[in-house]
Design a protein around this motif. Structure first.
Motif, PDB file in Angstrom:
ATOM      1  N   SER A  74     -31.756 -93.254  32.471  1.00 16.53           N
ATOM      2  CA  SER A  74     -31.295 -91.941  32.023  1.00 16.53           C
ATOM      3  C   SER A  74     -32.240 -90.832  32.501  1.00 16.53           C
ATOM      4  N   ARG A  75     -33.538 -91.078  32.413  1.00 19.10           N
ATOM      5  CA  ARG A  75     -34.500 -90.092  32.915  1.00 19.10           C
ATOM      6  C   ARG A  75     -34.313 -89.860  34.413  1.00 19.10           C
ATOM      7  N   ASN A  78     -31.225 -87.795  35.136  1.00 16.96           N
ATOM      8  CA  ASN A  78     -31.384 -86.392  34.777  1.00 16.96           C
ATOM      9  C   ASN A  78     -32.452 -85.665  35.589  1.00 16.96           C
ATOM     10  N   GLY A  82     -30.368 -83.164  37.072  1.00 17.16           N
ATOM     11  CA  GLY A  82     -29.206 -84.047  37.006  1.00 17.16           C
ATOM     12  C   GLY A  82     -28.537 -84.303  38.339  1.00 17.16           C
TER      13      GLY A  82
END
Length: 91
Positions: A74-75, A78, A82
């Motif tokens: 997820s990091r 993003n 993103g």
């Protein structure tokens, strides 16, 4: 030597073994945000490419939501405002 359908026919049974194979990654990511520590380095980007390819080609959920590897992913998704999320893909 087999069709794509044959390759994925037993993927649910293989998922546990795949997730278990991520233990070395998980152990590192339990203590730091990236493989490079506070900031991603080449290893982060190289490995992320594999997960990005999977995200772009299949809706199959490879990672459990509470997995440190999923939080790392997820990091990476993003990062750079993103940028990776701008590629077509599945959640």
């Amino acid at each position: 030597g087999m069709t794509l359908e044959q390759v994925v026919a037993d993927r649910d049974q293989k998922l546990g073994a795949f997730r278990d194979s991520l233990l070395p990654l998980r152990m590192t990511l339990k203590t730091q945000d990236f493989f490079g520590g506070d900031q991603p380095l080449y290893a982060d980007y190289a490995l992320f490419g594999v997960f990005q390819w999977a995200r772009c080609t299949s809706s199959f959920q490879l990672l459990a939501e509470d997995d440190p590897v999923a939080r790392w992913r997820s990091r990476m998704l993003n990062a750079f405002d993103g940028l990776a999320l701008s590629s077509p893909g599945y959640d």
